[in-house]
Design an enzyme around this catalytic site. Structure first.
Site, PDB file in Angstrom:
ATOM      1  N   CYS A 141      14.984   8.700 -31.183  1.00  0.00           N
ATOM      2  CA  CYS A 141      13.848   8.664 -30.267  1.00  0.00           C
ATOM      3  C   CYS A 141      14.096   9.491 -28.993  1.00  0.00           C
ATOM      4  O   CYS A 141      14.125  10.710 -29.038  1.00  0.00           O
ATOM      5  CB  CYS A 141      13.499   7.213 -29.950  1.00  0.00           C
ATOM      6  SG  CYS A 141      11.817   6.975 -29.354  1.00  0.00           S
ATOM      7  N   HIS A 142      14.310   8.846 -27.853  1.00  0.00           N
ATOM      8  CA  HIS A 142      14.642   9.567 -26.621  1.00  0.00           C
ATOM      9  C   HIS A 142      16.151   9.712 -26.421  1.00  0.00           C
ATOM     10  O   HIS A 142      16.599  10.322 -25.450  1.00  0.00           O
ATOM     11  CB  HIS A 142      14.029   8.861 -25.410  1.00  0.00           C
ATOM     12  CG  HIS A 142      12.530   8.919 -25.367  1.00  0.00           C
ATOM     13  ND1 HIS A 142      11.728   7.978 -25.976  1.00  0.00           N
ATOM     14  CD2 HIS A 142      11.684   9.826 -24.817  1.00  0.00           C
ATOM     15  CE1 HIS A 142      10.463   8.286 -25.800  1.00  0.00           C
ATOM     16  NE2 HIS A 142      10.399   9.398 -25.096  1.00  0.00           N
ATOM     17  N   GLU A 173       4.167  11.019 -26.772  1.00  0.00           N
ATOM     18  CA  GLU A 173       4.084  10.777 -25.325  1.00  0.00           C
ATOM     19  C   GLU A 173       2.618  10.734 -24.886  1.00  0.00           C
ATOM     20  O   GLU A 173       2.227   9.891 -24.063  1.00  0.00           O
ATOM     21  CB  GLU A 173       4.829  11.869 -24.545  1.00  0.00           C
ATOM     22  CG  GLU A 173       6.295  12.064 -24.930  1.00  0.00           C
ATOM     23  CD  GLU A 173       7.213  10.919 -24.525  1.00  0.00           C
ATOM     24  OE1 GLU A 173       6.719   9.815 -24.248  1.00  0.00           O
ATOM     25  OE2 GLU A 173       8.430  11.138 -24.508  1.00  0.00           O
TER      26      GLU A 173
END
Length: 242
Positions: A141-142, A173
């Site tokens: 993910c991030h 996002e």
């Protein structure tokens, strides 16, 4: 698997737990992006150590939601005596650990990682050591926000340079309504960070929240919360082939 690689995972946790969302909510660790990999690694016979840059963490409240958690996940979350709950309660400070004790690095996430991972020198040092010894680096993910800063000692470039990676998408996002906030705060989106590191960024063939993960040699990345388990499983496979 190289006989010199310890069968021990450093599961990194973000230490940022501050305001982010447009409504003023904090961001922090996205719960299942650490829980599901922890479970996959333990099932595969690994020892797992949770660590953050500061030795502290906080949860992203948006991650404690039925949209992302199963009944079993909630059961673990509510059981403070569970293995995972105990691991979180005893989270380590990265700089207190010996990098050579680990053979696999997994970067869990939450938008919070955009704040601290790029400069998390303790976590980065461990990941660089693992990579230099032939181990596996993985992120979901991030979590790939840390990849540009993890350097290959042989080339001086990011370990993602020349690799194909994935991570949370720009469309994701937008759908979460945080694109403008990311810009206002001067944070680097995952797609942009990947490209700056010399990587080829690949989006999932389906939607931004579909399970999607990529293995490119000893680097394994996943797109979103739904990909946390598959990313860990592929990281185990990469470790066994290292």
């Amino acid at each position: 698997m190289s006989s010199s690689l310890p069968k021990r995972v450093l599961l990194s946790i973000t230490s940022y737990n501050g305001p982010f969302y447009p409504n003023g909510d904090n961001t922090g660790l996205f719960y299942t992006e650490a829980l599901h990999p922890y479970q996959a690694f333990k099932e595969a016979g690994f020892e797992v150590v949770l660590a953050s840059e500061t030795g502290t963490y906080g949860l992203d409240p948006h991650s404690i939601d039925k949209a992302f958690m199963s009944d079993a996940d909630f059961s673990t979350y509510n059981d403070k005596s569970s293995d995972f709950s105990q691991a979180l309660a005893n989270i380590r400070k990265a700089s207190d650990l010996n990098p050579e004790d680990f053979g696999l690095f997994f970067a869990s996430a939450g938008h919070a990682t955009l704040f601290d991972y790029p400069k998390a020198t303790g976590l980065i040092k461990i990941a660089e050591s693992i990579w230099a010894r032939g181990g596996v680096v993985s992120a979901v993910c991030h979590g790939p926000a840390i990849l540009p800063a993890i350097k290959d000692a042989k080339t001086g470039k990011s370990i993602a340079s020349g690799k194909t990676v994935t991570g949370f998408t720009d469309l994701g996002e937008e759908q979460l309504g945080v694109t403008q906030k990311i810009k206002e705060l001067g944070l680097v989106p995952i797609s942009e960070g990947a490209k700056s590191a010399g990587a080829t960024y690949k989006e999932p063939p389906g939607g931004p929240f579909d399970d999607f993960s990529i293995t490119d040699g000893r680097l394994v990345t996943g797109t979103n919360p739904a990909s946390a388990h598959s990313t860990a499983v592929k990281a185990v496979a990469a470790f066994n082939s290292a």
